[in-house]
Design a protein around this motif. Structure first.
Motif, PDB file in Angstrom:
ATOM      1  N   GLU A  34       0.851  -1.075  -0.046  1.00  0.00           N
ATOM      2  CA  GLU A  34       0.094   0.015  -0.041  1.00  0.00           C
ATOM      3  C   GLU A  34       0.937   1.360  -0.128  1.00  0.00           C
ATOM      4  N   ARG A  35       1.926   0.944   0.649  1.00  0.00           N
ATOM      5  CA  ARG A  35       2.749   2.448   0.887  1.00  0.00           C
ATOM      6  C   ARG A  35       4.405   2.395   0.391  1.00  0.00           C
TER       7      ARG A  35
ATOM      8  N   GLU B  56      -5.230  -2.388  -7.745  1.00  0.00           N
ATOM      9  CA  GLU B  56      -6.722  -1.716  -7.049  1.00  0.00           C
ATOM     10  C   GLU B  56      -7.813  -2.446  -7.787  1.00  0.00           C
ATOM     11  N   CYS B  57      -8.907  -2.808  -6.949  1.00  0.00           N
ATOM     12  CA  CYS B  57     -10.169  -3.080  -7.421  1.00  0.00           C
ATOM     13  C   CYS B  57     -10.907  -1.858  -8.027  1.00  0.00           C
ATOM     14  N   SER B  62     -10.042  -1.974  -2.770  1.00  0.00           N
ATOM     15  CA  SER B  62      -9.065  -2.914  -1.955  1.00  0.00           C
ATOM     16  C   SER B  62      -8.011  -3.367  -2.916  1.00  0.00           C
ATOM     17  N   LEU B  63      -7.337  -4.185  -2.423  1.00  0.00           N
ATOM     18  CA  LEU B  63      -6.173  -4.723  -3.358  1.00  0.00           C
ATOM     19  C   LEU B  63      -6.802  -5.835  -4.115  1.00  0.00           C
ATOM     20  N   LEU B  85     -14.438   1.402   4.835  1.00  0.00           N
ATOM     21  CA  LEU B  85     -13.182   1.110   5.789  1.00  0.00           C
ATOM     22  C   LEU B  85     -12.248   2.183   5.242  1.00  0.00           C
ATOM     23  N   GLU B  86     -11.191   2.288   6.149  1.00  0.00           N
ATOM     24  CA  GLU B  86     -10.098   3.137   5.575  1.00  0.00           C
ATOM     25  C   GLU B  86      -8.988   2.422   4.792  1.00  0.00           C
ATOM     26  N   SER B  87      -8.604   1.113   5.184  1.00  0.00           N
ATOM     27  CA  SER B  87      -7.750   0.479   4.416  1.00  0.00           C
ATOM     28  C   SER B  87      -7.778  -1.135   3.995  1.00  0.00           C
ATOM     29  N   PRO B  88      -7.189  -1.521   3.160  1.00  0.00           N
ATOM     30  CA  PRO B  88      -7.397  -3.079   2.939  1.00  0.00           C
ATOM     31  C   PRO B  88      -6.928  -3.959   4.253  1.00  0.00           C
TER      32      PRO B  88
END
Lengths: 202, 202
Positions: A34-35, B56-57, B62-63, B85-88
């Protein structure tokens, strides 16, 4: 439902790192994807290059990219002092102190008959053959201060027979900067038994 | 003297992993090279594959290895409930509980004007466009229980206007298996305010 098969494979493989459990592996994988994709590629490449190109030095058995490592080849090192270690990480730690200018010999472990690790597996024959050549004047036994490390050090010392070589063992004692209160009894007993006279000034 | 340049490069790159300092990186590198070269190659390959193939979807952000991820495509998921949500990694954690069968929308962070992260950066326009289509009946706001996460949840709730959609926020309260003694005051106040009637039996 898992995220993606390749992410799952990455998390599984990161778990092979020492001290990394499932939660940490998951955090590492998602952080990289992600980062920090640059870091992901950098780690991937440096791992592949290291696994491909780093072998063993023929003289000291430490890790090396060449047949004989930089330390063994270095003209400035004191060739009369040889320090015996259990692993390349110990070598790295001693080099970082900057307090030793001799050469090294890495055993790759300690004597452990129960695991089938005897003198041959540790290359002790090769060590003795090198000592026979007469260049080494002092052998510093710096195996770990564990039962197995002590046994290995004693075994090597016994094999020297009547070779005219000084043999020393690294000192046991209290760690610098530690407090006596938190030092274990065995270490404290060694520190007392090994006490040294101080300069009294004037 | 360092061991070898490629080992040095490997240690440097491992330090880019979250929570890994110089000592840990050194230990990891030497562990892989000395005892587990298979793992070194496996990690190298899985990192390269993940960095190359995971994107990314287009629907949930999301991943994913495909344009639309497995969860968004899955015919068995409840398409009327959308969890924000904030993150995957949050998605992964919720999936592991097995307690949610709806779809997700990953913001990729929270509102943070100071870092230049506004509604566009989080894809909130796209989220609202999706809600306009009418398929979603309930929006579950599961951003983090931090000041920023709360602010982001409130911002999204405000944007819904007169859309006929139920909006909910994940419950705050004491963690299951924890002891009240160790729960912070803010959480405890939320847990009390959010108390629920118990079934009384008979």
């Amino acid at each position: 439902m898992a995220l993606t098969p390749k992410l799952q494979a990455l998390i599984e493989s990161l778990r092979r790192l020492p001290g990394v459990g499932p939660k940490t592996a998951q955090r590492m994988a998602l952080h990289l994807l992600e980062r920090d994709r640059d870091a992901a590629l950098m780690i991937s490449e440096s791992l592949a290059a290291a696994a491909r190109d780093i072998g063993e030095c023929q003289q000291c058995h430490s890790l090396s990219e060449t047949e004989v490592c930089d330390i063994c080849q270095h003209p400035g090192r004191d060739r009369s002092t040889l320090c015996v270690l259990e692993s390349p990480i110990d070598l790295m730690v001693i080099e970082q102190t900057g307090g030793f200018s001799g050469l090294y010999f890495v055993l790759g472990g300690h004597l452990s008959p129960i695991d089938g690790i005897g003198p041959e597996e540790l290359g002790i024959d090769q060590l003795l053959a090198r000592l026979d050549q007469g260049e080494v004047r002092e052998l510093v036994l710096a195996t770990n201060p564990t039962v197995e490390g002590e046994a290995t050090a004693h075994y090597i010392a016994e094999q020297l027979g009547d070779l005219d070589i000084k043999v020393s063992r690294i000192a046991h004692g209290v760690p610098v900067g530690g407090e006596l209160e938190f030092v274990d009894g065995g270490t404290l007993a060694h520190a007392l038994a090994g006490r040294r006279l101080m300069e009294r000034g004037q």
